[in-house]
Each structure stands twice: as structure tokens, then as C-alpha cells.
Design a protein around this motif. Structure first.
Motif, PDB file in Angstrom:
ATOM      1  N   LEU A  53     -16.674 -28.914  16.775  1.00 39.60           N
ATOM      2  CA  LEU A  53     -16.983 -27.531  16.420  1.00 39.60           C
ATOM      3  C   LEU A  53     -18.241 -27.072  17.149  1.00 39.60           C
ATOM      4  O   LEU A  53     -19.182 -27.841  17.317  1.00 39.60           O
ATOM      5  CB  LEU A  53     -17.214 -27.418  14.913  1.00 39.60           C
ATOM      6  N   ASP A  57     -18.418 -21.742  15.192  1.00 40.89           N
ATOM      7  CA  ASP A  57     -17.321 -22.259  14.367  1.00 40.89           C
ATOM      8  C   ASP A  57     -17.864 -22.840  13.062  1.00 40.89           C
ATOM      9  O   ASP A  57     -17.308 -22.611  11.987  1.00 40.89           O
ATOM     10  CB  ASP A  57     -16.552 -23.350  15.109  1.00 40.89           C
ATOM     11  N   GLN A  60     -18.835 -20.044  10.715  1.00 39.61           N
ATOM     12  CA  GLN A  60     -17.671 -19.431  10.075  1.00 39.61           C
ATOM     13  C   GLN A  60     -17.138 -20.306   8.948  1.00 39.61           C
ATOM     14  O   GLN A  60     -16.816 -19.820   7.864  1.00 39.61           O
ATOM     15  CB  GLN A  60     -16.557 -19.177  11.090  1.00 39.61           C
ATOM     16  N   LYS A  72     -11.981 -28.810  15.210  1.00 36.11           N
ATOM     17  CA  LYS A  72     -11.352 -27.632  15.808  1.00 36.11           C
ATOM     18  C   LYS A  72     -10.160 -28.115  16.621  1.00 36.11           C
ATOM     19  O   LYS A  72     -10.275 -29.069  17.386  1.00 36.11           O
ATOM     20  CB  LYS A  72     -12.352 -26.911  16.706  1.00 36.11           C
ATOM     21  N   LEU A 107      -9.738 -19.699  14.053  1.00 30.33           N
ATOM     22  CA  LEU A 107     -10.980 -19.345  14.751  1.00 30.33           C
ATOM     23  C   LEU A 107     -10.733 -18.401  15.924  1.00 30.33           C
ATOM     24  O   LEU A 107     -11.549 -17.524  16.194  1.00 30.33           O
ATOM     25  CB  LEU A 107     -11.694 -20.614  15.219  1.00 30.33           C
ATOM     26  N   SER A 115      -6.814 -21.372  18.117  1.00 27.80           N
ATOM     27  CA  SER A 115      -7.659 -22.501  17.738  1.00 27.80           C
ATOM     28  C   SER A 115      -7.874 -22.404  16.238  1.00 27.80           C
ATOM     29  O   SER A 115      -8.044 -21.318  15.688  1.00 27.80           O
ATOM     30  CB  SER A 115      -8.977 -22.522  18.511  1.00 27.80           C
ATOM     31  N   GLY A 117      -9.673 -24.041  12.605  1.00 33.08           N
ATOM     32  CA  GLY A 117     -10.661 -24.868  11.919  1.00 33.08           C
ATOM     33  C   GLY A 117      -9.924 -25.654  10.853  1.00 33.08           C
ATOM     34  O   GLY A 117      -9.216 -25.083  10.018  1.00 33.08           O
TER      35      GLY A 117
END
Length: 124
Positions: A53, A57, A60, A72, A107, A115, A117
């Protein structure tokens, strides 16, 4: 233009693509004792790449108060975290070692790839 396919060819020299299994959430049912039980579509094999990450990221995912081992994942296609309007929970990814990861946030999303998470599940 699928930028993921272009970039993944170069990145794969350092971080190879892997075959994972994904089960897309289809919502939930109610068990006999009244508990909600998530339901999933049949598993699909997908080629994806796990990466660390980045700061944005992490920020978030921290905003969602997600705890645990996080990663990720980049892959072709579109998959989901929670979609409340459709009554769906997160999709599940299974890595080559059999570890199950829950999609908690999308993400990035583009026409051909996304992508995600993900957070490692403990099997409960």
C-alpha cells in the motif's frame, strides 16, 4: 487502452503476476436462526498482482477503520467492496497459498482494470 496490461508487463519482471481465485458477492440470505449469511458467485480464476500500500491507500483504508493485514491488488475487471444499494458485501479473493482476502475498498477503477484494498481474513 488498458494501462494495467502495459505496466504489468514491466512490473512483472520484479513482482510476477499470480493466479488468484475471486468470489463475487451476490448479497446475503437469512439463516433459520435469523442471522444474515453472505452469498457468493462461483469462484473465478483471475491473474493479479499484490503490491504494498502507498500512503494515500493507507489513509483511505484507515478512514474506513480497517484493521489487520492489508494489501493492494491490481487485476483486470471490476470487483466490489460494500455496495449498500445492492445489498452486497465485499468480494473474496483467495491467493495461491489459500489465504482469503476481503475486498474492503476499490482504490482505483478504469474501464478494463481496477486496484482493490484487501484485508486478510482469519477464517471465522
Amino acid at each position: 487502452m488498458n494501462l494495467h496490461n502495459i505496466a504489468s508487463g514491466v512490473i512483472s519482471a520484479v513482482n510476477p503476476m499470480q493466479t488468484w481465485t475471486i468470489q463475487a458477492s451476490t448479497g446475503s440470505t437469512t439463516s433459520g436462526d435469523g442471522r444474515r449469511v453472505p452469498t457468493y458467485a462461483d469462484p473465478l480464476e483471475v491473474t493479479c498482482q499484490a503490491q504494498s500500500l502507498q500512503y494515500n491507500d493507507i489513509a483511505q483504508m484507515d478512514g474506513l477503520n480497517v484493521q489487520g493485514i492489508k494489501s493492494k491488488i491490481y487485476l483486470n475487471g471490476h470487483f466490489n467492496g460494500a455496495v449498500r444499494a445492492q445489498g452486497k458485501g465485499g468480494d473474496l479473493l483467495t491467493d495461491p497459498l489459500g489465504n482469503v482476502w476481503l475486498v474492503v475498498i476499490v482504490l482505483e477503477t478504469f474501464p478494463d482494470w481496477c486496484s482493490l484494498g484487501v484485508v486478510l481474513q482469519d477464517g471465522s
